[in-house]
Design an enzyme around this catalytic site. Sequence first.
Site, PDB file in Angstrom:
ATOM      1  N   GLY A  20       2.224  -6.816   8.159  1.00  0.00           N
ATOM      2  CA  GLY A  20       3.664  -6.638   8.338  1.00  0.00           C
ATOM      3  C   GLY A  20       4.019  -6.375   9.790  1.00  0.00           C
ATOM      4  N   ARG A  24      -0.015  -4.815  14.820  1.00  0.00           N
ATOM      5  CA  ARG A  24      -1.276  -4.906  14.076  1.00  0.00           C
ATOM      6  C   ARG A  24      -1.866  -6.303  14.229  1.00  0.00           C
ATOM      7  NH1 ARG A  24      -3.704  -0.189  12.812  1.00  0.00           N
ATOM      8  NH2 ARG A  24      -2.246   1.205  11.813  1.00  0.00           N
ATOM      9  N   ARG A  43      11.470 -13.036  18.645  1.00  0.00           N
ATOM     10  CA  ARG A  43      11.898 -11.746  18.058  1.00  0.00           C
ATOM     11  C   ARG A  43      10.802 -10.697  18.041  1.00  0.00           C
ATOM     12  NH1 ARG A  43      16.725 -12.250  14.136  1.00  0.00           N
ATOM     13  NH2 ARG A  43      17.595 -14.215  14.810  1.00  0.00           N
ATOM     14  N   ARG A  87      -2.055 -11.747   3.017  1.00  0.00           N
ATOM     15  CA  ARG A  87      -1.363 -10.559   3.510  1.00  0.00           C
ATOM     16  C   ARG A  87      -2.363  -9.421   3.636  1.00  0.00           C
ATOM     17  NH1 ARG A  87       1.976  -6.534   4.153  1.00  0.00           N
ATOM     18  NH2 ARG A  87       2.183  -4.884   2.592  1.00  0.00           N
ATOM     19  N   SER A  90      -0.403  -2.186   3.958  1.00  0.00           N
ATOM     20  CA  SER A  90      -0.559  -0.903   3.285  1.00  0.00           C
ATOM     21  C   SER A  90       0.264  -0.893   2.002  1.00  0.00           C
ATOM     22  CB  SER A  90      -0.115   0.222   4.217  1.00  0.00           C
ATOM     23  OG  SER A  90       1.228   0.040   4.558  1.00  0.00           O
ATOM     24  N   ASP A 204      -0.473   5.872   1.211  1.00  0.00           N
ATOM     25  CA  ASP A 204       0.190   7.080   0.712  1.00  0.00           C
ATOM     26  C   ASP A 204       0.172   7.012  -0.813  1.00  0.00           C
ATOM     27  OD1 ASP A 204       2.436   5.051   1.894  1.00  0.00           O
ATOM     28  OD2 ASP A 204       3.024   5.783  -0.065  1.00  0.00           O
ATOM     29  N   ARG A 217      -5.999   5.117  10.248  1.00  0.00           N
ATOM     30  CA  ARG A 217      -5.277   3.875   9.970  1.00  0.00           C
ATOM     31  C   ARG A 217      -5.978   2.659  10.563  1.00  0.00           C
ATOM     32  NH1 ARG A 217       0.162   4.644   7.813  1.00  0.00           N
ATOM     33  NH2 ARG A 217       0.234   6.851   7.411  1.00  0.00           N
TER      34      ARG A 217
HETATM   35  N1  HPA Z   1       6.608   1.955  -0.950  1.00  0.00           N
HETATM   36  C1  HPA Z   1       6.789   0.700  -0.541  1.00  0.00           C
HETATM   37  N2  HPA Z   1       6.001   0.120   0.335  1.00  0.00           N
HETATM   38  C2  HPA Z   1       4.957   0.824   0.821  1.00  0.00           C
HETATM   39  C3  HPA Z   1       4.727   2.131   0.425  1.00  0.00           C
HETATM   40  C4  HPA Z   1       5.593   2.714  -0.514  1.00  0.00           C
HETATM   41  O1  HPA Z   1       5.423   3.878  -0.920  1.00  0.00           O
HETATM   42  N3  HPA Z   1       3.640   2.573   1.104  1.00  0.00           N
HETATM   43  C5  HPA Z   1       3.231   1.560   1.877  1.00  0.00           C
HETATM   44  N4  HPA Z   1       4.014   0.497   1.713  1.00  0.00           N
END
Ligand code: HPA
Length: 234
Positions: A20, A24, A43, A87, A90, A204, A217
């Site tokens: 994304g 990165r 962009r 892709r 995270s 997370d 990370r």
């Molecule tokens: N929500 C949506 N996208 C994400 C999250 C999340 O908690 N963590 C990493 N990408």
Amino acid sequence: MTIHIGAKPGEIAETILMPGDPYRAKWAAETFLKDAVLVNEVRGMLGFTGTWKGNRVTIQGSGMGMPSLSIYVNELIRDHNAQTLIRIGSCGGMQPHVGIRDVIIAMTASTITSPSSAIFREVNYAPVADWPLLRAAVAAAENRGAKTHVGGIYSSDVFYAERDDLDAQMVRHGILAVEMEAAELYTLAARHGRRALAVLTVSDHLQTGEALPAEDREKTFGDMVKIALEAAFA
Ligand code: HPA
């Protein structure tokens, strides 16, 4: 050149890794590719082409969310002959047995809406990963000793979700994790007969509130890049 990708014809490889975050993409290209050159900076959505073990690879940022990814993937497929799109990103863990740093390989990606929803109308289309790519990624992840989960994820339109009931239904139906891009990637690849996969790291956790420490990370992201490259050229 396309509206959002400044690369000249031939500058983009048939195999593309898509984080994304454009920075990165820069880090991964500098770290893992040989002779990486910048091929897009329109962009600030950086893209680089180089080689990995003699194979040409492009690493191109997708931006966050399905509308952004859809722009890049449409142009990569229609105008730059992209064949394999993976892709790397995270996700938020949704099941108790899914831990921070675990690798999620998405077999399917559910959504409420995506840029493609309008064409499906009453059908709840099921976006699905390319099977040989998925199988190769699972083997690569397990070879590296990564704790790996394979199954369904949820591609949300919002990071700051307000629907606890929706999260609860996703959890109840076995969804492993939430992110924001995979469903549209899988749908576009299917539409155009290309191969797609999402390899994710849990950054997370929705139930425990745990989050990946900043210093971890880079390492977890690097593991995903290696898994994606090994799967692409298996
Ligand atoms: N929500 C949506 N996208 C994400 C999250 C999340 O908690 N963590 C990493 N990408």
